[in-house]
Design a protein around this motif. Structure first.
Motif, PDB file in Angstrom:
ATOM      1  N   GLU A   5       0.831  -1.212   0.000  1.00 37.86           N
ATOM      2  CA  GLU A   5       0.000   0.000   0.000  1.00 37.86           C
ATOM      3  C   GLU A   5       0.862   1.257   0.000  1.00 37.86           C
ATOM      4  O   GLU A   5       0.542   2.242  -0.680  1.00 37.86           O
ATOM      5  CB  GLU A   5      -0.932  -0.003   1.211  1.00 37.86           C
ATOM      6  N   LEU A   6       1.962   1.219   0.741  1.00 37.90           N
ATOM      7  CA  LEU A   6       2.884   2.364   0.738  1.00 37.90           C
ATOM      8  C   LEU A   6       3.499   2.567  -0.639  1.00 37.90           C
ATOM      9  O   LEU A   6       3.611   3.702  -1.125  1.00 37.90           O
ATOM     10  CB  LEU A   6       3.995   2.160   1.772  1.00 37.90           C
ATOM     11  N   ARG A   7       3.880   1.474  -1.269  1.00 36.54           N
ATOM     12  CA  ARG A   7       4.462   1.557  -2.616  1.00 36.54           C
ATOM     13  C   ARG A   7       3.447   2.128  -3.606  1.00 36.54           C
ATOM     14  O   ARG A   7       3.787   2.968  -4.440  1.00 36.54           O
ATOM     15  CB  ARG A   7       4.938   0.172  -3.063  1.00 36.54           C
ATOM     16  N   ALA A   8       2.198   1.685  -3.501  1.00 38.77           N
ATOM     17  CA  ALA A   8       1.145   2.192  -4.395  1.00 38.77           C
ATOM     18  C   ALA A   8       0.925   3.693  -4.174  1.00 38.77           C
ATOM     19  O   ALA A   8       0.774   4.459  -5.134  1.00 38.77           O
ATOM     20  CB  ALA A   8      -0.154   1.419  -4.172  1.00 38.77           C
ATOM     21  N   ALA A   9       0.926   4.124  -2.914  1.00 39.22           N
ATOM     22  CA  ALA A   9       0.764   5.551  -2.620  1.00 39.22           C
ATOM     23  C   ALA A   9       1.929   6.343  -3.183  1.00 39.22           C
ATOM     24  O   ALA A   9       1.748   7.422  -3.765  1.00 39.22           O
ATOM     25  CB  ALA A   9       0.631   5.765  -1.114  1.00 39.22           C
ATOM     26  N   LEU A  10       3.146   5.831  -3.027  1.00 37.13           N
ATOM     27  CA  LEU A  10       4.332   6.488  -3.580  1.00 37.13           C
ATOM     28  C   LEU A  10       4.222   6.618  -5.090  1.00 37.13           C
ATOM     29  O   LEU A  10       4.489   7.684  -5.657  1.00 37.13           O
ATOM     30  CB  LEU A  10       5.578   5.697  -3.197  1.00 37.13           C
TER      31      LEU A  10
END
Length: 51
Positions: A5-10
């Motif tokens: 999820e963090l990677r997708a937000a980034l």
């Protein structure tokens, strides 16, 4: 948030920064907390996010 999820937000922030540059913006502002923001030239932000 999970790592995915963090990677997708980034990736969403990178996409938004690229669109801003293409639209002629010379900088972007990312809210980092209710009372703080991160301001950086758009090109530098992309360099940091791509690293």
């Amino acid at each position: 948030m999970t790592t995915a999820e963090l990677r997708a937000a980034l990736e969403d922030f990178v996409t938004a920064a690229r669109r801003a540059i293409e639209a002629g913006a010379d900088g972007v502002e990312i809210p980092t907390a209710p009372t703080a923001t991160c301001k950086a030239p758009a090109e530098r932000l992309l360099e940091l996010l791509a690293a």
